[in-house]
Design an enzyme around this catalytic site. Structure first.
Site, PDB file in Angstrom:
ATOM      1  CE  LYS A   1     124.825   2.132  25.078  1.00 20.08           C
ATOM      2  NZ  LYS A   1     125.204   3.440  24.536  1.00 20.08           N
TER       3      LYS A   1
ATOM      4  NE  ARG B   1     121.563  11.378  20.738  1.00 15.97           N
ATOM      5  CZ  ARG B   1     121.497  10.431  21.671  1.00 15.97           C
ATOM      6  NH1 ARG B   1     121.993   9.229  21.424  1.00 15.97           N
ATOM      7  NH2 ARG B   1     120.960  10.668  22.849  1.00 15.97           N
TER       8      ARG B   1
ATOM      9  CD  GLU C   1     125.796   0.722  35.131  1.00 15.66           C
ATOM     10  OE1 GLU C   1     125.013   1.513  35.705  1.00 15.66           O
ATOM     11  OE2 GLU C   1     126.257   0.932  34.005  1.00 15.66           O
TER      12      GLU C   1
HETATM   13  C1  MV4 Z   1     121.275   4.345  36.720  1.00 17.69           C
HETATM   14  C2  MV4 Z   1     120.629   4.830  37.882  1.00 17.69           C
HETATM   15  C3  MV4 Z   1     121.142   4.453  39.101  1.00 17.69           C
HETATM   16  N1  MV4 Z   1     122.211   3.617  39.168  1.00 17.69           N
HETATM   17  N2  MV4 Z   1     122.337   3.511  36.844  1.00 17.69           N
HETATM   18  C4  MV4 Z   1     120.302   5.385  32.965  1.00 17.69           C
HETATM   19  C5  MV4 Z   1     119.716   5.965  31.769  1.00 17.69           C
HETATM   20  C6  MV4 Z   1     118.911   7.079  32.284  1.00 17.69           C
HETATM   21  N3  MV4 Z   1     117.887   7.483  31.372  1.00 17.69           N
HETATM   22  C7  MV4 Z   1     118.390   6.517  33.555  1.00 17.69           C
HETATM   23  N4  MV4 Z   1     119.475   5.807  34.063  1.00 17.69           N
HETATM   24  C8  MV4 Z   1     119.790   5.503  35.339  1.00 17.69           C
HETATM   25  N5  MV4 Z   1     120.863   4.676  35.502  1.00 17.69           N
HETATM   26  C9  MV4 Z   1     122.774   3.161  38.046  1.00 17.69           C
HETATM   27  N6  MV4 Z   1     123.816   2.338  38.145  1.00 17.69           N
HETATM   28  C10 MV4 Z   1     119.519   5.676  37.733  1.00 17.69           C
HETATM   29  C11 MV4 Z   1     119.086   5.989  36.473  1.00 17.69           C
HETATM   30  C12 MV4 Z   1     117.897   6.801  36.395  1.00 17.69           C
HETATM   31  C13 MV4 Z   1     117.956   8.164  36.146  1.00 17.69           C
HETATM   32  C14 MV4 Z   1     119.176   8.811  35.942  1.00 17.69           C
HETATM   33  C15 MV4 Z   1     119.210  10.171  35.702  1.00 17.69           C
HETATM   34  C16 MV4 Z   1     118.025  10.903  35.649  1.00 17.69           C
HETATM   35  C17 MV4 Z   1     116.805  10.287  35.835  1.00 17.69           C
HETATM   36  C18 MV4 Z   1     116.754   8.912  36.066  1.00 17.69           C
HETATM   37  C19 MV4 Z   1     115.522   8.295  36.281  1.00 17.69           C
HETATM   38  C20 MV4 Z   1     115.476   6.946  36.516  1.00 17.69           C
HETATM   39  C21 MV4 Z   1     116.663   6.205  36.562  1.00 17.69           C
END
Ligand code: MV4
Length: 516
Positions: free
Chosen positions: A116, A293, A200
């Site tokens: 990543k 994928r 991040e």
């Molecule tokens: C984040 C975020 C907020 N800020 N990264 C990454 C993988 C995905 N499954 C969840 N992720 C997130 N990365 C930063 N810098 C918030 C999430 C996140 C999220 C993102 C989209 C849809 C649902 C989510 C639920 C929890 C956290």
């Protein structure tokens, strides 16, 4: 074109790939574990090879056995589906070494995007907007503290070898940073064999919107628009849509152009997905990661663009150019997909394995079910309990929702619990209908759902009390009349009729149609 393809997967995605093969007149080879001897993908394949015991580490992850099956069958190519070996660069290399085409990108592209931090560096080099943060792993808890102070809280700690939210930690204040860093490191080591963790800045209330890209070996790279995937539970997507309810042609064009630049920077060939976080407030978007994928939710893109992504994967892997140009892609209407799981939504989504006794799959106009089971099939404890993906298309989002509700009402699965009742509730939820789908959606929905359940229980109690009271009055009145008639010597009184019989029958029928 290939004459025979081996599908290194199981369940609905193996079935989906076989459908594309059949349309191209390509023979199909299934591989299966001891638990899957009578699985749907085995029944539908032209030939099938047993590759090991039920645990996937002893079967669907055994690359040498799969390559052996490909050799024995004479398959010229392997489609990995998603999961299992789909993003395993070593497997792609082993295929090439055995003279078999891996239907997917190069091992180098997979490796680049598998890290990543390297992916973030590549996206920055491509000029794409990236979530503010580091492109190197943090060296120590002190480094984490200093870096977090530089970007400002809240921050996210993420596994460099991870993705999809596994081993991710939200840190709100400096007091938590050291312990969160140590915990993230040990989780990353346990899950991925690599303790590297990067940082991040946390995007608050973001949406997860991803762009489908496709590239052929001649360097044509196109995007097929976005999918809205913000409705997630424990980092597993639950419902996906195309287009995003907040999307418009401008946002799609800007995100699409960024996604194409990133794919080009990785010399990408085949189907891929670039994930972005999008601020609900500013509509600014930031690169998150790239998945190398075919994704679970590809059907919503197919319904809206009319393009068969799996067919295109196969023809591109065979060296043919893309069958369409960027200008030829049109987005028509709206599609929604529900991932139907063998899980109990009333018991914290506990897996509900077992035999499917009855199955009625919805059909009719603009409904698509990508399933991997049949009546009599066994849902095993060994694999992901997703049994199908139900998708509905409409000219507008509202029409797609109405159609999805209709399809969900038609769907019956007997013998096991499924998430169908949960989707029947979501598709009638006011926030869902309004398209307010940030990352907090499921949490808020579950609170509303619990409140609605409690209210329904109270209402039922009230109703029971009222019915009892009404019955008491009727019984008393009847007794009074009967007594009076008996006293008057009337022998003509007819037998009492079951007054509410029609209502009871109606309710029973309705319950049956929603039977799990
Ligand atoms: C984040 C975020 C907020 N800020 N990264 C990454 C993988 C995905 N499954 C969840 N992720 C997130 N990365 C930063 N810098 C918030 C999430 C996140 C999220 C993102 C989209 C849809 C649902 C989510 C639920 C929890 C956290």
């Amino acid at each position: 074109m290939f004459r025979k393809i081996l599908i290194a997967n199981r369940g609905e995605i193996a079935v989906r790939v076989m459908r594309a093969c059949r349309e191209l007149d390509i023979a199909t080879v299934a591989v299966y574990s001891e638990a899957d001897a009578s699985a749907l993908h085995v029944r539908l394949a032209d030939e099938a090879y047993l590759i090991g015991p039920a645990p996937s580490a002893e079967s669907y992850l055994r690359s040498e056995r799969i390559i052996e099956a490909a050799r024995a069958s004479g398959a010229e190519a392997i489609h990995p589906g998603y999961g299992f070996l789909a993003e395993n660069a070593e497997f792609a290399r082993a295929c090439a070494a055995a003279g078999i085409v891996f239907i997917g990108p190069s091992p180098e592209a997979m490796e680049l995007m598998g890290s990543k931090t390297n992916a973030r560096r590549a996206a920055i080099a491509a000029g794409a907007p990236v979530v503010p943060g580091t492109t190197e792993a943090l060296r120590s808890a002190d480094d984490a503290r200093a870096t977090a102070a530089r970007f400002g809280y809240p921050v996210m700690l993420k596994a460099a070898a991870g993705g999809g939210g596994k081993g991710m930690r939200l840190v709100a204040t400096e007091a938590e940073i050291a312990s969160a860093f140590e915990a993230a490191q040990s989780e990353a080591l346990a899950a991925f064999g690599d303790a590297s963790v990067y940082l991040e800045k946390a995007v608050e209330r973001p949406r997860h919107i991803e762009i489908q890209i496709f590239a052929d070996a001649d360097g044509h790279t196109v995007h097929l628009g976005e999918r809205e995937c913000s409705i997630q539970r424990r980092h597993q997507k639950v419902i996906e849509e195309c287009p995003s309810p907040i999307g418009d042609a401008g946002l799609r064009a800007r995100m699409g152009a960024s996604a194409i630049e990133i794919a080009r920077a990785a010399s990408y060939v085949g189907a891929g997905t670039i994930e972005f976080l999008v601020s609900d407030v500013s509509r600014e978007f930031y690169f998150l990661e790239m998945n190398t994928r075919l994704q679970v939710e590809h059907p919503v893109t197919e319904l809206v663009t009319g393009i068969d992504l799996v067919r295109e994967q196969i023809t591109v892997a065979a060296g043919q150019p893309l069958s369409f140009t960027q200008e030829e892609i049109e987005w028509r209407g709206h599609a929604i997909e529900c991932r139907v799981y063998a899980e109990d939504p009333d018991n914290n989504f506990l897996p509900s394995p077992g035999r499917i006794t009855t199955l009625r799959v919805p059909a009719g106009p603009n409904v698509r079910d990508d399933g991997g089971v049949y009546a009599g099939a066994e849902v095993s404890i060994y694999y992901d309990p997703m049994i199908s993906k139900l998708a509905a298309w409409g000219r507008t989002r509202d029409e797609a929702i109405q159609r999805m509700r209709r399809a969900l009402a038609e769907y019956t699965v007997g013998g096991i619990k499924t998430t169908l009742p949960f989707f029947r509730e979501i598709t009638r939820d006011a926030e869902f209908i309004a398209g307010q789908l940030d990352t907090g959606f499921i949490e808020r929905f579950n609170v509303r759902r619990a409140a609605a359940k409690a209210a329904a229980r109270d209402a039922n109690t009230d109703e029971a009390v009222n019915i009892n009271r009404d019955l008491a009055i009727i019984v008393a009145a009847l007794a009074h009349t009967t007594n009076k008639q008996a006293a008057a010597g009337d022998k003509q009184t007819p037998a009492a009729q079951p007054l509410s019989a029609w209502r009871i029958t109606g309710r029973t029928a309705q319950h049956r149609s929603h039977d799990q």
